[in-house]
Design a protein around this motif. Structure first.
Motif, PDB file in Angstrom:
ATOM      1  N   GLU A  34      46.328 -31.683 114.624  1.00  0.00           N
ATOM      2  CA  GLU A  34      44.956 -32.147 114.416  1.00  0.00           C
ATOM      3  C   GLU A  34      43.967 -30.997 114.672  1.00  0.00           C
ATOM      4  O   GLU A  34      44.110 -30.254 115.654  1.00  0.00           O
ATOM      5  N   GLN A  36      43.622 -28.330 112.985  1.00  0.00           N
ATOM      6  CA  GLN A  36      44.144 -27.022 112.577  1.00  0.00           C
ATOM      7  C   GLN A  36      43.716 -26.667 111.150  1.00  0.00           C
ATOM      8  O   GLN A  36      43.479 -27.562 110.338  1.00  0.00           O
ATOM      9  N   THR A 208      40.878 -31.553 109.963  1.00  0.00           N
ATOM     10  CA  THR A 208      42.101 -30.790 109.772  1.00  0.00           C
ATOM     11  C   THR A 208      42.081 -30.335 108.318  1.00  0.00           C
ATOM     12  O   THR A 208      41.754 -31.123 107.427  1.00  0.00           O
TER      13      THR A 208
END
Ligand SMILES: Nc1ncnc2c1ncn2[C@@H]1O[C@H](COP(=O)(O)OP(=O)(O)OP(=O)(O)O)[C@@H](O)[C@H]1O
Ligand SMILES: [Mg+2]
Length: 330
Positions: A34, A36, A208
């Motif tokens: 999450e 990223q 994300t």
């Protein structure tokens, strides 16, 4: 790593062709954490777009997912019905494509297309939706958004059209965005602006982002984690520091060698000698073996092991397997 927001396990996607099955994705596995920015990079035809589309259940027919699992927040997406996927698409997971001119409907104003996303997902309607759309357009740097709202796609520049696409992607407040070459069709200055915007929105909204590109320079700029694809497989994966400075896979090395020093590589990466085998070919061993400068006899007979290095860095290569013979020369 906490439970990943997106988990892809042994994904396989094929297209039937007159010459046999074309294996576009040959067993891809990865986890996206999450918040990223997860980069997927590789040469043209390696399966980046098909992977992105498979996540949303949008593989173009007659292509189909022939194996593996895709989980979003622990839910198996392949098990979902098409109506359930329609509810998820745009609302929880949104996609931004390369060509905004093709993705926008020429017959409707851009504002009404943003509002349509809000209406479809019951986020807002009427004057409220219009106000939200105008606010979003302003946040995404469109000048005089009240006026732009009533324009048609062809009345906007490519950069403005891509900002509208981002508005549509964000309209239902998804938490995962898949951006497939979202800046590729734009000229370099506009490309940098859209990239900056994507990055700002990602941080501001804790999104994300799965960022698909053939441009290693862009990956270095914005990604927290990078997966390098070759012929429908991940050959190397890790944080940018590992990928760029502790490179393990000969294919990644080839890509980096093709990156002009001090510049961002903006051309297709078809610069490694040798040709890519046909997508319909049955591959034994490593698919990169025919082009690899470090090829060993076993590379063309045995599938490479998945070797783990420090942190999340891994590579699929015989050079590092348990049975690697120190000093063995290619
Ligand atoms: N609609 C389709 N019908 C048949 N084959 C397809 C289709 N879409 C993709 N493929 C094949 O699947 C493989 C992977 O294609 P994909 O579009 O995912 O590549 P890509 O990595 O996104 O390339 P690019 O950098 O050019 O966008 C290719 O061999 C391609 O020819
Ligand atoms: Mg593509």
């Amino acid at each position: 790593m906490t439970a990943p927001i997106l988990s892809v396990d042994d994904l396989r996607v094929s297209f039937p062709t007159p010459h046999g099955e074309l294996h576009a994705v040959r067993g891809i596995s990865f986890n996206v954490a999450e918040g990223q920015v997860f980069g997927i990079v590789g040469e043209s035809g390696c399966g980046k777009s098909v992977t992105g589309r498979a996540i949303l259940g949008l593989v173009p027919p007659p292509g189909r997912i022939v194996g593996g699992r895709i989980c979003y927040r622990g839910e198996d997406l392949a098990a979902k019905s098409e109506p359930a996927m329609r509810g998820l698409r745009g609302r929880r997971i949104a996609m931004v494509f390369q060509d905004p001119a093709a993705a926008l409907n020429p017959l409707f104003t851009v504002g009404s297309q943003i509002v349509a996303v809000m209406r479809q997902h019951r986020i807002a309607k009427g004057g409220h939706a219009r106000r939200r759309a105008v606010d979003l357009m302003g946040e995404l740097g469109l000048p005089r958004p009240e006026d732009v709202f009533d324009r048609y796609p062809h009345q906007l520049s490519g950069g403005m059209q891509q900002r509208i696409m981002l508005c549509m992607a964000l309209a239902a407040e998804p938490d995962l965005i898949i951006a497939d070459e979202a800046t590729t069709a734009l000229d370099v200055t506009i490309q940098a602006q859209i990239l900056e915007l994507l990055s700002t929105m990602q941080r501001r909204r804790s999104l994300t982002l799965v960022f698909i590109t053939h441009d290693l320079g862009l990956v270095a700029e914005i990604c927290d984690h990078v997966a390098v694809l070759y012929m429908g497989r991940i050959v190397e994966e890790g944080d940018p520091e590992s990928i760029f400075h502790k490179t393990r896979h000969p294919y990644t090395e080839g890509l980096l060698a093709a990156l002009p020093s001090g510049q961002t590589w903006r051309e297709p990466l078809n610069v490694i000698p040798g040709s890519v085998p046909s997508g319909t070919a049955h591959i034994t061993g490593c698919s990169f073996a025919p082009r690899c400068a470090s090829v060993m006899p076993r590379c063309s007979t045995t599938e490479p092991p998945d070797v783990r290095f420090a942190g999340s860095h891994r590579a699929a290569c015989h050079l590092y397997g348990d049975d690697a013979v120190p000093g063995e020369t290619p």
